[in-house]
Write an enzyme that holds these catalytic residues in place. Structure first.
Site, mmCIF file in Angstrom:
data_model
loop_
_atom_site.group_PDB
_atom_site.id
_atom_site.type_symbol
_atom_site.label_atom_id
_atom_site.label_comp_id
_atom_site.label_asym_id
_atom_site.label_seq_id
_atom_site.Cartn_x
_atom_site.Cartn_y
_atom_site.Cartn_z
ATOM 1 N N SER A 149 0.886 -1.256 0.119
ATOM 2 C CA SER A 149 0.120 -0.014 -0.001
ATOM 3 C C SER A 149 1.055 1.081 -0.151
ATOM 4 O O SER A 149 2.069 1.120 0.265
ATOM 5 C CB SER A 149 -0.709 -0.030 1.239
ATOM 6 N N TYR A 162 -3.656 -0.239 9.970
ATOM 7 C CA TYR A 162 -3.271 -0.725 8.537
ATOM 8 C C TYR A 162 -1.763 -0.417 8.172
ATOM 9 O O TYR A 162 -1.188 -1.134 7.591
ATOM 10 C CB TYR A 162 -4.396 0.215 7.584
HETATM 11 P P1 NAP Z 1 -11.825 -5.341 -0.693
HETATM 12 O O1 NAP Z 1 -12.698 -5.000 -1.728
HETATM 13 O O2 NAP Z 1 -11.876 -4.829 0.530
HETATM 14 O O3 NAP Z 1 -11.420 -6.808 -0.865
HETATM 15 C C1 NAP Z 1 -10.577 -7.427 0.077
HETATM 16 C C2 NAP Z 1 -10.908 -8.995 0.080
HETATM 17 O O4 NAP Z 1 -9.964 -9.651 0.818
HETATM 18 C C3 NAP Z 1 -12.214 -9.426 -0.001
HETATM 19 O O5 NAP Z 1 -12.409 -10.513 -0.923
HETATM 20 C C4 NAP Z 1 -12.252 -10.281 1.307
HETATM 21 O O6 NAP Z 1 -13.231 -10.920 1.624
HETATM 22 C C5 NAP Z 1 -10.779 -10.717 1.547
HETATM 23 N N1 NAP Z 1 -10.406 -10.839 3.020
HETATM 24 C C6 NAP Z 1 -10.410 -10.158 4.018
HETATM 25 N N2 NAP Z 1 -10.018 -10.677 5.280
HETATM 26 C C7 NAP Z 1 -9.883 -11.973 4.768
HETATM 27 C C8 NAP Z 1 -9.411 -13.008 5.519
HETATM 28 N N3 NAP Z 1 -9.303 -13.278 6.666
HETATM 29 N N4 NAP Z 1 -9.239 -14.388 4.663
HETATM 30 C C9 NAP Z 1 -9.522 -14.286 3.490
HETATM 31 N N5 NAP Z 1 -9.756 -13.082 2.736
HETATM 32 C C10 NAP Z 1 -10.211 -12.232 3.333
HETATM 33 O O7 NAP Z 1 -10.423 -4.877 -0.868
HETATM 34 P P2 NAP Z 1 -9.494 -4.374 -2.288
HETATM 35 O O8 NAP Z 1 -9.496 -2.613 -2.556
HETATM 36 O O9 NAP Z 1 -10.020 -5.197 -3.492
HETATM 37 O O10 NAP Z 1 -8.159 -4.601 -1.596
HETATM 38 C C11 NAP Z 1 -7.414 -5.860 -1.762
HETATM 39 C C12 NAP Z 1 -5.875 -5.605 -1.429
HETATM 40 O O11 NAP Z 1 -5.205 -4.532 -1.832
HETATM 41 C C13 NAP Z 1 -6.068 -5.329 0.253
HETATM 42 O O12 NAP Z 1 -4.793 -6.076 0.918
HETATM 43 C C14 NAP Z 1 -5.870 -3.919 0.545
HETATM 44 O O13 NAP Z 1 -5.459 -3.551 1.554
HETATM 45 C C15 NAP Z 1 -4.792 -3.617 -0.865
HETATM 46 N N6 NAP Z 1 -4.873 -2.345 -1.317
HETATM 47 C C16 NAP Z 1 -6.041 -1.566 -1.620
HETATM 48 C C17 NAP Z 1 -6.072 -0.351 -2.194
HETATM 49 C C18 NAP Z 1 -7.131 0.296 -2.677
HETATM 50 O O14 NAP Z 1 -7.332 1.560 -2.736
HETATM 51 N N7 NAP Z 1 -8.274 -0.376 -2.868
HETATM 52 C C19 NAP Z 1 -4.889 0.241 -2.133
HETATM 53 C C20 NAP Z 1 -3.781 -0.450 -1.925
HETATM 54 C C21 NAP Z 1 -3.671 -1.719 -1.100
HETATM 55 P P3 NAP Z 1 -14.855 -11.014 2.036
HETATM 56 O O15 NAP Z 1 -15.518 -10.502 0.776
HETATM 57 O O16 NAP Z 1 -14.948 -12.185 2.639
HETATM 58 O O17 NAP Z 1 -14.601 -9.892 2.956
HETATM 59 C C1 GCO Z 2 -7.147 5.296 3.297
HETATM 60 C C2 GCO Z 2 -6.932 4.133 2.202
HETATM 61 C C3 GCO Z 2 -5.691 3.696 1.737
HETATM 62 C C4 GCO Z 2 -5.791 2.982 0.480
HETATM 63 C C5 GCO Z 2 -4.350 2.345 -0.005
HETATM 64 C C6 GCO Z 2 -3.700 3.169 -0.233
HETATM 65 O O1 GCO Z 2 -8.064 4.924 3.917
HETATM 66 O O2 GCO Z 2 -6.205 5.641 3.185
HETATM 67 O O3 GCO Z 2 -8.023 2.960 2.224
HETATM 68 O O4 GCO Z 2 -5.179 3.071 2.758
HETATM 69 O O5 GCO Z 2 -6.643 1.754 0.330
HETATM 70 O O6 GCO Z 2 -4.129 1.262 0.806
HETATM 71 O O7 GCO Z 2 -2.487 2.787 -1.062
#
Ligand code: NAP
Ligand code: GCO
Length: 269
Positions: A149, A162
């Site tokens: 992230s 986080y």
């Molecule tokens: P999301 O839509 O909330 O999806 C997260 C997924 O993780 C969901 O499928 C969830 O399943 C699953 N999950 C959560 N806890 C779990 C567990 N204990 N065991 C198995 N599966 C679990 O999030 P996303 O935005 O696609 O993010 C995916 C990854 O990218 C995360 O690690 C997040 O921190 C990272 N990320 C996201 C962003 C962003 O801007 N969106 C940026 C940087 C990094 P359920 O459906 O069952 O809840």
């Molecule tokens: C927040 C966001 C971020 C993003 C991402 C950034 O609340 O600032 O959720 O943490 O999801 O991880 O890279």
């Protein structure tokens, strides 16, 4: 296309496991790995969501193998790995994508809240990596991609758990590289910027009076690309880090953030 370049990025014959890939970033990455030739395995926490996801993968032309498994539960992870080994084969590519966030001031965040986030976002990838490493060592090859992230580098109000977990995941990435690089195992991270998924939906939804969420304008001003990212933006980077094209890239975090980390942000007009 030039066949050398094609072979460098091809994932034909590889088994890829993407955690938490029923939707969002994990789903997008899994589709990309499947389109590059890998057999796709994923896990979710409920069979009904997995079934929906299987249909969504099928629409993309991918026959994905879905498993119910919580990444924080070692016995569930080991049971899933045994099933994948028997039904599909040894995992060549692991993408640690499953993650959660809690947004509240650190002063209101209980130690339990903090531990829960660290458990899923940091201990989960540790447990998953431990489960795939023996097979990768046997094969003298393997790719582990940790979804980090911007919070692997930066802090911000309300995301103490986080940021601590994602900062730790960056160091776990480097440690896996340091410990297992000699077995031709590459462990790298992808650091997405602000991506439009369900995780960030609360940051984009309009306020109670219908006015735009100020966080939206804040992110647009911070991002040189001047837009939110989409899961598709992570496809090419994921295929690169899963493929032979990155065989001498190890312990790195590839930030896919539209330029946020390179920039101070736009001057207010
Ligand atoms: P999301 O839509 O909330 O999806 C997260 C997924 O993780 C969901 O499928 C969830 O399943 C699953 N999950 C959560 N806890 C779990 C567990 N204990 N065991 C198995 N599966 C679990 O999030 P996303 O935005 O696609 O993010 C995916 C990854 O990218 C995360 O690690 C997040 O921190 C990272 N990320 C996201 C962003 C962003 O801007 N969106 C940026 C940087 C990094 P359920 O459906 O069952 O809840
Ligand atoms: C927040 C966001 C971020 C993003 C991402 C950034 O609340 O600032 O959720 O943490 O999801 O991880 O890279």
């Amino acid at each position: 296309m030039n066949t050398y370049i094609e072979s460098q990025f091809s994932l034909n014959g590889k088994v890829a496991l993407v955690t938490g890939a029923t939707h969002g970033i994990g789903f997008g990455i899994a589709v990309a790995l499947g389109k590059a030739g890998a057999t796709v395995c994923f896990n979710g926490r409920s069979e009904s969501k997995n079934e929906e996801a299987r249909k969504a993968y099928a629409k993309q032309g991918i026959e994905a193998h879905g498993y119910v498994c919580d990444v924080t539960d070692t016995s569930q992870v080991n049971a899933m790995m045994a099933k994948i080994e028997a039904e599909v084969g040894t995992v060549d590519i692991l993408v640690n994508n499953a993650g959660i966030i809690q947004r509240k001031s650190m002063l209101e965040m209980s130690a339990e809240d903090f531990r829960k986030v660290v458990d899923v976002d940091l201990a989960g990838p540790f447990i998953m990596a431990k489960a795939v490493l023996p097979g990768m060592i046997r094969n003298n090859a393997g790719k582990i991609i940790n979804i980090c992230s911007l919070m692997s580098e930066l802090g911000r109000e309300t995301v103490a758990g986080y940021a601590a977990a994602k900062g730790g995941l960056k160091m776990l990435t480097r440690n896996i590289c340091a410990e297992f690089g000699e077995y031709n195992i590459q462990c790298n991270g992808i650091g997405p910027g602000y991506i439009a998924t369900s995780q960030t939906a609360p940051l984009r939804q309009p306020q109670a009076d219908g006015s735009p969420n100020p966080f939206d304008a804040f992110i647009l001003a911070k991002t040189p690309a001047h837009r939110w990212g989409s899961p598709e933006d992570l496809e090419g980077p994921a295929v690169f880090l899963a493929s032979a094209a990155s065989d001498f890239v190890n312990g790195q975090i590839l930030y896919v953030d539209g330029g946020i980390l390179a920039s101070l942000g736009r001057t207010p007009q």
